[in-house]
Design a protein around this motif. Sequence first.
Motif, PDB file in Angstrom:
ATOM      1  N   VAL A 285       0.829  -1.205   0.000  1.00 42.60           N
ATOM      2  CA  VAL A 285       0.000   0.000   0.000  1.00 42.60           C
ATOM      3  C   VAL A 285       0.859   1.249   0.000  1.00 42.60           C
ATOM      4  CG1 VAL A 285      -0.186   0.251   2.515  1.00 42.60           C
ATOM      5  CG2 VAL A 285      -2.073   1.015   1.040  1.00 42.60           C
ATOM      6  N   THR A 286       2.128   1.121   0.425  1.00 39.45           N
ATOM      7  CA  THR A 286       3.044   2.267   0.422  1.00 39.45           C
ATOM      8  C   THR A 286       3.204   2.833  -0.980  1.00 39.45           C
ATOM      9  OG1 THR A 286       4.248   1.313   2.288  1.00 39.45           O
ATOM     10  CG2 THR A 286       5.355   3.050   1.050  1.00 39.45           C
ATOM     11  N   THR A 287       3.264   1.948  -1.968  1.00 37.58           N
ATOM     12  CA  THR A 287       3.385   2.393  -3.353  1.00 37.58           C
ATOM     13  C   THR A 287       2.159   3.181  -3.772  1.00 37.58           C
ATOM     14  OG1 THR A 287       4.633   0.375  -3.816  1.00 37.58           O
ATOM     15  CG2 THR A 287       3.841   1.627  -5.713  1.00 37.58           C
ATOM     16  N   THR A 288       0.997   2.737  -3.336  1.00 39.67           N
ATOM     17  CA  THR A 288      -0.250   3.404  -3.716  1.00 39.67           C
ATOM     18  C   THR A 288      -0.390   4.747  -3.021  1.00 39.67           C
ATOM     19  OG1 THR A 288      -1.179   1.174  -3.756  1.00 39.67           O
ATOM     20  CG2 THR A 288      -2.719   2.989  -4.039  1.00 39.67           C
ATOM     21  N   GLN A 289       0.145   4.871  -1.818  1.00 38.09           N
ATOM     22  CA  GLN A 289      -0.047   6.087  -1.032  1.00 38.09           C
ATOM     23  C   GLN A 289       0.582   7.312  -1.664  1.00 38.09           C
ATOM     24  OE1 GLN A 289       1.386   4.693   2.759  1.00 38.09           O
ATOM     25  NE2 GLN A 289      -0.684   4.418   3.553  1.00 38.09           N
ATOM     26  N   ILE A 290       1.468   7.125  -2.633  1.00 39.79           N
ATOM     27  CA  ILE A 290       2.032   8.289  -3.311  1.00 39.79           C
ATOM     28  C   ILE A 290       0.937   9.070  -4.030  1.00 39.79           C
ATOM     29  CG2 ILE A 290       2.582   7.078  -5.473  1.00 39.79           C
ATOM     30  CD1 ILE A 290       5.085   8.795  -5.652  1.00 39.79           C
ATOM     31  N   TYR A 291      -0.126   8.376  -4.448  1.00 45.15           N
ATOM     32  CA  TYR A 291      -1.220   9.059  -5.130  1.00 45.15           C
ATOM     33  C   TYR A 291      -1.998   9.954  -4.179  1.00 45.15           C
ATOM     34  CZ  TYR A 291      -0.338   5.859  -8.979  1.00 45.15           C
ATOM     35  OH  TYR A 291       0.253   5.173  -9.995  1.00 45.15           O
ATOM     36  N   THR A 292      -2.004   9.598  -2.895  1.00 43.32           N
ATOM     37  CA  THR A 292      -2.716  10.437  -1.936  1.00 43.32           C
ATOM     38  C   THR A 292      -2.046  11.790  -1.808  1.00 43.32           C
ATOM     39  OG1 THR A 292      -1.474   9.654  -0.009  1.00 43.32           O
ATOM     40  CG2 THR A 292      -3.395   8.379  -0.657  1.00 43.32           C
ATOM     41  N   LYS A 293      -0.743  11.859  -2.080  1.00 41.24           N
ATOM     42  CA  LYS A 293      -0.032  13.137  -2.012  1.00 41.24           C
ATOM     43  C   LYS A 293      -0.519  14.074  -3.108  1.00 41.24           C
ATOM     44  CE  LYS A 293       4.080  10.830  -0.194  1.00 41.24           C
ATOM     45  NZ  LYS A 293       3.760  11.101   1.206  1.00 41.24           N
ATOM     46  N   VAL A 294      -0.953  13.500  -4.230  1.00 37.75           N
ATOM     47  CA  VAL A 294      -1.493  14.328  -5.305  1.00 37.75           C
ATOM     48  C   VAL A 294      -2.758  15.014  -4.846  1.00 37.75           C
ATOM     49  CG1 VAL A 294      -2.385  14.329  -7.642  1.00 37.75           C
ATOM     50  CG2 VAL A 294      -0.488  12.839  -7.052  1.00 37.75           C
ATOM     51  N   THR A 295      -3.661  14.250  -4.257  1.00 35.23           N
ATOM     52  CA  THR A 295      -4.927  14.826  -3.839  1.00 35.23           C
ATOM     53  C   THR A 295      -4.724  15.801  -2.681  1.00 35.23           C
ATOM     54  OG1 THR A 295      -5.331  12.926  -2.399  1.00 35.23           O
ATOM     55  CG2 THR A 295      -6.221  12.822  -4.614  1.00 35.23           C
ATOM     56  N   ILE A 296      -3.770  15.519  -1.783  1.00 35.13           N
ATOM     57  CA  ILE A 296      -3.482  16.440  -0.698  1.00 35.13           C
ATOM     58  C   ILE A 296      -2.953  17.761  -1.255  1.00 35.13           C
ATOM     59  CG2 ILE A 296      -1.920  16.874   1.246  1.00 35.13           C
ATOM     60  CD1 ILE A 296      -2.158  13.892   1.917  1.00 35.13           C
ATOM     61  N   ALA A 297      -2.089  17.675  -2.271  1.00 34.09           N
ATOM     62  CA  ALA A 297      -1.570  18.892  -2.896  1.00 34.09           C
ATOM     63  C   ALA A 297      -2.706  19.711  -3.503  1.00 34.09           C
ATOM     64  CB  ALA A 297      -0.535  18.533  -3.962  1.00 34.09           C
ATOM     65  N   GLN A 298      -3.656  19.031  -4.115  1.00 38.54           N
ATOM     66  CA  GLN A 298      -4.791  19.739  -4.708  1.00 38.54           C
ATOM     67  C   GLN A 298      -5.669  20.365  -3.633  1.00 38.54           C
ATOM     68  OE1 GLN A 298      -6.309  16.445  -6.950  1.00 38.54           O
ATOM     69  NE2 GLN A 298      -5.214  17.017  -8.806  1.00 38.54           N
ATOM     70  N   LEU A 299      -5.836  19.641  -2.522  1.00 35.34           N
ATOM     71  CA  LEU A 299      -6.622  20.182  -1.415  1.00 35.34           C
ATOM     72  C   LEU A 299      -5.965  21.450  -0.855  1.00 35.34           C
ATOM     73  CD1 LEU A 299      -7.586  16.918   0.507  1.00 35.34           C
ATOM     74  CD2 LEU A 299      -9.123  18.425  -0.757  1.00 35.34           C
ATOM     75  N   ARG A 300      -4.643  21.419  -0.737  1.00 39.28           N
ATOM     76  CA  ARG A 300      -3.942  22.592  -0.234  1.00 39.28           C
ATOM     77  C   ARG A 300      -4.117  23.780  -1.163  1.00 39.28           C
ATOM     78  NH1 ARG A 300       1.645  19.518   1.518  1.00 39.28           N
ATOM     79  NH2 ARG A 300       0.972  18.851   3.604  1.00 39.28           N
ATOM     80  N   GLU A 301      -4.071  23.509  -2.466  1.00 38.78           N
ATOM     81  CA  GLU A 301      -4.228  24.591  -3.444  1.00 38.78           C
ATOM     82  C   GLU A 301      -5.609  25.215  -3.334  1.00 38.78           C
ATOM     83  OE1 GLU A 301      -4.050  25.252  -8.297  1.00 38.78           O
ATOM     84  OE2 GLU A 301      -3.331  23.385  -7.400  1.00 38.78           O
ATOM     85  N   VAL A 302      -6.629  24.363  -3.231  1.00 38.99           N
ATOM     86  CA  VAL A 302      -7.994  24.871  -3.099  1.00 38.99           C
ATOM     87  C   VAL A 302      -8.144  25.646  -1.792  1.00 38.99           C
ATOM     88  CG1 VAL A 302     -10.414  24.193  -2.826  1.00 38.99           C
ATOM     89  CG2 VAL A 302      -8.984  23.062  -4.545  1.00 38.99           C
ATOM     90  N   TYR A 303      -7.570  25.096  -0.722  1.00 37.22           N
ATOM     91  CA  TYR A 303      -7.654  25.755   0.585  1.00 37.22           C
ATOM     92  C   TYR A 303      -6.996  27.128   0.537  1.00 37.22           C
ATOM     93  CZ  TYR A 303      -6.708  26.743   5.509  1.00 37.22           C
ATOM     94  OH  TYR A 303      -6.616  27.332   6.733  1.00 37.22           O
ATOM     95  N   ALA A 304      -5.800  27.172  -0.064  1.00 40.55           N
ATOM     96  CA  ALA A 304      -5.066  28.438  -0.112  1.00 40.55           C
ATOM     97  C   ALA A 304      -5.818  29.492  -0.904  1.00 40.55           C
ATOM     98  CB  ALA A 304      -3.686  28.210  -0.721  1.00 40.55           C
ATOM     99  N   GLY A 305      -6.567  29.069  -1.911  1.00 43.31           N
ATOM    100  CA  GLY A 305      -7.266  30.030  -2.743  1.00 43.31           C
ATOM    101  C   GLY A 305      -8.674  30.349  -2.267  1.00 43.31           C
ATOM    102  N   SER A 306      -9.170  29.595  -1.298  1.00 39.69           N
ATOM    103  CA  SER A 306     -10.572  29.749  -0.910  1.00 39.69           C
ATOM    104  C   SER A 306     -10.782  30.185   0.539  1.00 39.69           C
ATOM    105  CB  SER A 306     -11.318  28.411  -1.130  1.00 39.69           C
ATOM    106  OG  SER A 306     -11.147  27.962  -2.449  1.00 39.69           O
ATOM    107  N   HIS A 307      -9.948  29.735   1.440  1.00 40.35           N
ATOM    108  CA  HIS A 307     -10.197  30.012   2.841  1.00 40.35           C
ATOM    109  C   HIS A 307      -9.749  31.414   3.201  1.00 40.35           C
ATOM    110  CE1 HIS A 307     -10.173  29.615   7.217  1.00 40.35           C
ATOM    111  NE2 HIS A 307     -10.944  28.534   7.052  1.00 40.35           N
ATOM    112  N   PRO A 308     -10.609  32.173   3.908  1.00 41.48           N
ATOM    113  CA  PRO A 308     -10.282  33.577   4.202  1.00 41.48           C
ATOM    114  C   PRO A 308      -9.078  33.751   5.101  1.00 41.48           C
ATOM    115  CG  PRO A 308     -12.250  32.885   5.416  1.00 41.48           C
ATOM    116  CD  PRO A 308     -11.945  31.801   4.421  1.00 41.48           C
ATOM    117  N   ARG A 309      -8.724  32.715   5.889  1.00 45.08           N
ATOM    118  CA  ARG A 309      -7.581  32.824   6.792  1.00 45.08           C
ATOM    119  C   ARG A 309      -6.352  32.097   6.250  1.00 45.08           C
ATOM    120  NH1 ARG A 309      -8.038  36.474  10.807  1.00 45.08           N
ATOM    121  NH2 ARG A 309      -6.885  35.171  12.281  1.00 45.08           N
ATOM    122  N   ALA A 310      -6.405  31.671   4.981  1.00 40.46           N
ATOM    123  CA  ALA A 310      -5.283  30.927   4.406  1.00 40.46           C
ATOM    124  C   ALA A 310      -4.215  31.857   3.854  1.00 40.46           C
ATOM    125  CB  ALA A 310      -5.783  29.986   3.305  1.00 40.46           C
ATOM    126  N   ARG A 311      -4.603  33.095   3.533  1.00 42.75           N
ATOM    127  CA  ARG A 311      -3.660  33.982   2.885  1.00 42.75           C
ATOM    128  C   ARG A 311      -3.045  34.961   3.881  1.00 42.75           C
ATOM    129  NH1 ARG A 311      -7.913  33.370  -0.676  1.00 42.75           N
ATOM    130  NH2 ARG A 311      -8.998  35.172   0.175  1.00 42.75           N
TER     131      ARG A 311
END
Length: 311
Positions: A285-311
């Motif tokens: 499952v360690t090999t598969t977990q690298i894909y979770t980093k992709v979605t986490i990166a996308q979540l961070r991008e959305v958070y940074a652009g959307s949350h009023p306290r992120a900037r």
Amino acid sequence: MLGATTDPLDRALRDWLTHLDVERGLSRHTLAAYQRDVSRYVARLNALGITDPAHVTSAHVSDHLAALRTGDEDHPPLAASSSARALIAVRAFHRFLAIEGDLSADPAKPIVPPRAALRLPKAIPLDQVEALLDAAAVGDTPAALRDRAVLEVLYGAGARVSEVVTLDVDDLDRDGEILRLRGKGEKERIVPLGSYAAVALDAYRTRARPALAVQGRGTPALFLNQRGGRLTRQGIWGLLKAAADRAGLGEAISPHTLRHSFATHLLEGGADVRIVQELLGHASVTTTQIYTKVTIAQLREVYAGSHPRAR
């Protein structure tokens, strides 16, 4: 390889290279790479006034690694992967000397090679996947139906290109909804097919494969080329590139891009990572977990652009 010398360090290098050549039987290419990497290391030690391997410390090895990463007037900086390769050669050199009894301790043993930067899998958005699949089905020819089916399997099953080219007709169940894939180490796994892939495969099997098969001498292969033989990896790369060009996807698209997109889109949709692991055929499952980093990166991008306290 090296001329005669009285310096113990240079003699040690010559003895090691002879050992690799005569006793280990390494290829000429590998031997040249080892000689290049360790000769640079020995030259650095000589410049410091060190001519005896017994005088080398772990700090000398560590400093050499740092010098590889920063570069100098005669050498450009090395990437982590290249400097790691060079350090592995240096460690092998010192390990040989320790085994031969020329050293009381191995100064290179504590030095760990640098890790290459993590490369996240490349995935493309769903709209680009759909554009790519639509671009594969230009017309109603046997080749067009085949190309659509191939790409639907690459994306719909998360299959490797090597798994697709080895598919036989019997690897698809009677209803066309279950596929048996043979992965690395000939390990088999069963994967379900979505409705789009099932429809594309049914159209190919009933309307295209018979027309392609008459050009050949009979083969159990599921996907056939224009001569009726088994479709090759090169053939899949070619049809994928043609579809990507027609879809206007300027960036490089590979069969593995669709596999990465399959995994990423599943996780974005809420699939459990262990289910994705089974579908991809990963041993760990360690090999598969690298894909979770992709979605986490996308979540961070959305958070940074959307949350009023992120900037």
